[in-house]
Write a protein that holds these residues in place. Structure first.
Motif, PDB file in Angstrom:
ATOM      1  N   TYR A 115       4.445  32.298  82.187  1.00  0.00           N
ATOM      2  CA  TYR A 115       5.870  31.949  82.179  1.00  0.00           C
ATOM      3  C   TYR A 115       6.110  30.526  82.680  1.00  0.00           C
ATOM      4  O   TYR A 115       7.255  30.138  82.926  1.00  0.00           O
ATOM      5  CB  TYR A 115       6.656  32.946  83.045  1.00  0.00           C
ATOM      6  CG  TYR A 115       6.761  34.312  82.415  1.00  0.00           C
ATOM      7  CD1 TYR A 115       7.825  34.642  81.583  1.00  0.00           C
ATOM      8  CD2 TYR A 115       5.787  35.288  82.636  1.00  0.00           C
ATOM      9  CE1 TYR A 115       7.929  35.897  80.995  1.00  0.00           C
ATOM     10  CE2 TYR A 115       5.868  36.548  82.058  1.00  0.00           C
ATOM     11  CZ  TYR A 115       6.947  36.837  81.243  1.00  0.00           C
ATOM     12  OH  TYR A 115       7.033  38.078  80.662  1.00  0.00           O
ATOM     13  N   ASN A 116       5.063  29.748  82.813  1.00  0.00           N
ATOM     14  CA  ASN A 116       5.205  28.365  83.252  1.00  0.00           C
ATOM     15  C   ASN A 116       5.787  27.496  82.145  1.00  0.00           C
ATOM     16  O   ASN A 116       5.568  27.755  80.952  1.00  0.00           O
ATOM     17  CB  ASN A 116       3.848  27.798  83.675  1.00  0.00           C
ATOM     18  CG  ASN A 116       3.269  28.537  84.864  1.00  0.00           C
ATOM     19  OD1 ASN A 116       4.001  28.972  85.744  1.00  0.00           O
ATOM     20  ND2 ASN A 116       1.949  28.704  84.873  1.00  0.00           N
ATOM     21  N   ASN A 117       6.511  26.464  82.534  1.00  0.00           N
ATOM     22  CA  ASN A 117       7.048  25.510  81.564  1.00  0.00           C
ATOM     23  C   ASN A 117       5.908  24.668  80.985  1.00  0.00           C
ATOM     24  O   ASN A 117       5.117  24.081  81.732  1.00  0.00           O
ATOM     25  CB  ASN A 117       8.081  24.596  82.218  1.00  0.00           C
ATOM     26  CG  ASN A 117       9.351  25.335  82.589  1.00  0.00           C
ATOM     27  OD1 ASN A 117       9.472  26.531  82.334  1.00  0.00           O
ATOM     28  ND2 ASN A 117      10.290  24.645  83.178  1.00  0.00           N
ATOM     29  N   LEU A 118       5.861  24.611  79.673  1.00  0.00           N
ATOM     30  CA  LEU A 118       4.854  23.820  78.981  1.00  0.00           C
ATOM     31  C   LEU A 118       5.549  22.723  78.182  1.00  0.00           C
ATOM     32  O   LEU A 118       6.632  22.934  77.642  1.00  0.00           O
ATOM     33  CB  LEU A 118       4.016  24.703  78.059  1.00  0.00           C
ATOM     34  CG  LEU A 118       3.267  25.868  78.716  1.00  0.00           C
ATOM     35  CD1 LEU A 118       2.575  26.727  77.657  1.00  0.00           C
ATOM     36  CD2 LEU A 118       2.261  25.350  79.731  1.00  0.00           C
ATOM     37  N   GLN A 119       4.919  21.569  78.089  1.00  0.00           N
ATOM     38  CA  GLN A 119       5.503  20.451  77.357  1.00  0.00           C
ATOM     39  C   GLN A 119       4.994  20.458  75.926  1.00  0.00           C
ATOM     40  O   GLN A 119       3.798  20.350  75.675  1.00  0.00           O
ATOM     41  CB  GLN A 119       5.153  19.123  78.028  1.00  0.00           C
ATOM     42  CG  GLN A 119       5.890  17.932  77.441  1.00  0.00           C
ATOM     43  CD  GLN A 119       7.393  18.070  77.550  1.00  0.00           C
ATOM     44  OE1 GLN A 119       7.902  18.416  78.607  1.00  0.00           O
ATOM     45  NE2 GLN A 119       8.102  17.825  76.449  1.00  0.00           N
ATOM     46  N   PHE A 120       5.932  20.616  74.979  1.00  0.00           N
ATOM     47  CA  PHE A 120       5.578  20.628  73.558  1.00  0.00           C
ATOM     48  C   PHE A 120       5.922  19.259  72.973  1.00  0.00           C
ATOM     49  O   PHE A 120       7.048  18.785  73.116  1.00  0.00           O
ATOM     50  CB  PHE A 120       6.359  21.730  72.841  1.00  0.00           C
ATOM     51  CG  PHE A 120       5.884  22.012  71.447  1.00  0.00           C
ATOM     52  CD1 PHE A 120       4.937  23.002  71.218  1.00  0.00           C
ATOM     53  CD2 PHE A 120       6.367  21.294  70.365  1.00  0.00           C
ATOM     54  CE1 PHE A 120       4.490  23.270  69.932  1.00  0.00           C
ATOM     55  CE2 PHE A 120       5.927  21.551  69.081  1.00  0.00           C
ATOM     56  CZ  PHE A 120       4.986  22.543  68.857  1.00  0.00           C
ATOM     57  N   PRO A 121       4.985  18.612  72.303  1.00  0.00           N
ATOM     58  CA  PRO A 121       5.270  17.272  71.756  1.00  0.00           C
ATOM     59  C   PRO A 121       6.250  17.323  70.599  1.00  0.00           C
ATOM     60  O   PRO A 121       6.371  18.329  69.900  1.00  0.00           O
ATOM     61  CB  PRO A 121       3.886  16.792  71.295  1.00  0.00           C
ATOM     62  CG  PRO A 121       3.115  18.047  71.040  1.00  0.00           C
ATOM     63  CD  PRO A 121       3.606  19.050  72.032  1.00  0.00           C
TER      64      PRO A 121
END
Length: 261
Positions: A115-121
């Motif tokens: 559930y961690n925030n991930l950075q999507f390009p």
């Protein structure tokens, strides 16, 4: 005036996010006659698939295209092995099933990717340019144009192609469509597959703006459903215009209506 233009531009960009999900809801309804409350969850799953393909070293555009193809297959399988079991049943039951599917997909995403925030390009540059005193990012402009293009393509699909006519016929009356010789089962699978593929595109457009989390589209789904109600569930153009209007009014009200803030 510069502030007003900036608010309108930002509102159109956010409204495009709402419109992306609203278009997928319209596509399911026009091809199956159902309202899919799990559309946000399907879009999130597609975004995670694209993120996984990126982790394998694939270029961004290739990762998104693979997620679109995978999402089409997943959507078709969901219709064939889950939703078809409830065909002909009470509409309330179908709604509950899609809500349950939303919960299931969100849980699967959290289980597999956390559930961690991930950075999507983003597909578009993060830089901006100035127009009439407003700063417009290429990412917002690209999202806006992409949703406008998809809106036009969906309108042409349902109004100008044999496939679109067949999908509408099945959604309107499956029994009559079957008597007319249409492959109802395959068309239902195609409808859900196309909606899932559109959800994959929506997820790829939305994830860079919001950060990738299992619940990133929960609030967006509410606004998308509002756009569907306002714009008319049979009109791709109507729901996108309604989504843009909601985005703009949301921004303007936050600044110019003190009680909202």
């Amino acid at each position: 005036m510069g502030t007003f233009i900036q608010l309108v531009v930002d509102g159109l960009a956010m409204g495009s996010v709402y419109g992306a999900i609203a278009l997928a809801i319209v596509l399911v309804n026009q091809s199956t006659g159902m309202i899919n409350f799990a559309q946000g969850g399907m879009a999130v799953l597609s975004a995670y698939l694209a993120f996984t393909f990126l982790g394998l070293g694939l270029p961004l555009i290739v990762a998104i295209l693979l997620s679109v193809a995978a999402s089409f297959v997943i959507g078709a399988l969901i219709e064939r092995f889950l939703m078809r079991r409830f065909m002909g049943g009470a509409e309330d039951t179908q709604v509950v099933v899609t809500v349950g599917l939303l919960t299931l997909l969100t849980g699967i995403c959290g289980w597999l990717w956390s559930y961690n925030n991930l950075q999507f390009p983003s597909l578009f540059p993060s830089s901006a340019f100035t127009f009439l005193g407003a700063a417009i990012s290429w990412r917002s402009l690209g999202t806006f144009l992409a949703i406008a293009g998809i809106m036009v393509l969906l309108q042409l699909l349902f109004r100008q192609t044999k496939l679109g006519l067949a999908l509408r016929a099945v959604a309107d009356n499956r029994q009559s469509a079957s008597f007319a010789g249409l492959p109802v089962g395959r068309l239902l699978m195609v409808g859900w597959g196309l909606a899932a593929a559109l959800g994959a595109v929506a997820g790829a457009l939305v994830a860079p703006r919001l950060s990738l989390t299992p619940g990133m589209l929960d609030t967006t789904l509410v606004y998308a459903l509002a756009a569907v109600i306002l714009g008319g569930i049979t009109s791709p153009v109507g729901v996108v215009v309604a989504a843009w209007l909601i985005g703009v009014l949301e921004n303007l009200a936050a600044v110019y209506v003190p009680i909202i803030g």
